[in-house]
Every structure is written in structure tokens, then in C-alpha cells.
Design an enzyme around this catalytic site. Sequence first.
Site, PDB file in Angstrom:
ATOM      1  CB  SER A 234     -32.775  22.691  20.221  1.00  0.00           C
ATOM      2  OG  SER A 234     -32.513  23.473  21.653  1.00  0.00           O
TER       3      SER A 234
ATOM      4  CE1 TYR B 294     -37.560  24.070  20.688  1.00  0.00           C
ATOM      5  CE2 TYR B 294     -36.008  24.227  22.284  1.00  0.00           C
ATOM      6  CZ  TYR B 294     -36.352  24.374  20.936  1.00  0.00           C
ATOM      7  OH  TYR B 294     -35.387  24.891  19.858  1.00  0.00           O
TER       8      TYR B 294
END
Length: 263
Positions: free
Chosen positions: A138, A151
Site C-alpha cells: 500500500s 494500517y
Amino acid sequence: MNLTDRVVVVTGGAGGIGAALVRRFVAEGAAAVVVADLAADAARAVAESAGPQAHGVGLDVTDEDQVRALVDDTERQYGRIDLFCANAGVATGGGIEVDDAGWDRAWRVNVLSHVYAARAVLPAMLARGGGHLLMTCSAAGVLTAVGDAAYTATKHASVGFAEWLAITYRDRGVRVHALCPQGVDTPMLADGLAAGHLGAKVIAASGVVLTPDQVADAVIAGLAEERFLILPHPEVADYARRRAEDPDGWQAGLRKLVRRLTT
């Protein structure tokens, strides 16, 4: 890397980016694509729709014994694994208020699953003198996932681990790739928007949300060029430079965006 006649494993393959990778690898002529996901029935459905080269299996990526068994079974059936895609990932949508269980799940799925994959596939790859590891990390791993502390932290860790692997094993024939997309039209984004998560709102506000198939296109190009950092959103490289050159200015810009979205 040319995918023709290659043996590939994709975790988190039941939907989103993982399913798009499965379809694209089959279309590129892969000899076999193993679709692994905690949702076993969905993994099998993706495999069935992708073509006879694909088959789906159930897998909990946080269980090292299951990961090792999947690798052993694949190598026994097909003789090797040319490309292992550690694609499974989870978000929390929260900050420091997320409980320890949420942080632990993010750590186990977003980081330790990559460690388990590397432990399982590296011995045979090193013995053959070649192989590829693709880790879905990501853009949050090189920037920040506003609104999602766990995250952000775990994706930074996954990029760091991927880079360590690349430095350690590239000269022994193993290519490591860190896939770092930003906004992608996946169930994770849709669920975040439905729940009102700030991070999902930021992604939606960016105006650049790719399809999973577009991410798969970027992966094919990145593998062909043997690039470490695969950025389906090329602007992420510019963002990362701006962040490194002027961290205070970068943070100020994000704070302004947060204020606009929350007031």
C-alpha cells in the site's frame, strides 16, 4: 519476469486486487495459479471463473503452519513456485482507540503473513537461484493512511521488510517487489466509506481511484521491469519526495485536508 508457464500463488485472492491478479496471471499464460483466501468458497469461485489453470484453497495467512503447508503442497504438485504474491491485508479505520486485538490482527495479517511467506518459499527459490516475491504493501507504507494508525504502522513495516529482503537476496537471484497502490475500488474501500472511516473519505476525495484491473496492469509492468517499488499511482512517488523534503509542510497539507473533511 514473463508469466508464461509460471507457477503463482496469490493470497487474499478471493476479491479486489488479488482476484484481478489471478485473472491477469491466467491471461498472461501462467501454468498454474493458486488462489488462497480465508474465504475458501470465494477463492474457489474466483479460480473457476479465471480458467482451468487456477484452483482455489482456504488459507489463514496468520497461521504459519497453513502457509508452509500451502507452499509444500504447491511445490509438490507443480514442482516449484515462481511467484508468491503476499496480497492479503486488513484495515482498522481507527486510531489509538483501536483495541489490542485490532492492532494484533493488523500486525499479523499485514506484516507477519509476509514473514511466513518468505520463510516458506525462500529455501526452494534460493536453491534454484531464482524466484519472485510480490508483497502488497500500500501507498500507506511510504506515506500515511490518514485515520488509520495501525494500517499506517504495519504497512510501513511491510515496506521495510520487503526492502530488507530485496537487499539481502537480490544477488542470490530472488526478486522482491513492494506493490504500493493508493486508492483502489475494492471491498476494503467500500466498507470504509460505508462505515464513515476518515481514511476512506480521504481516498475518495483524491479523485484518483483505480480499478483492481488497473493495478494488475501495473504489476505486470513492474514484474517485467523487475522493479522493487511498483506504484500503480505514479503520483505517489512525487508525494513521497515532497514528504521527505518538507515533512512539516506535508503534514500541514494533510491536516488541512482532514479539517475540510471533518467540519
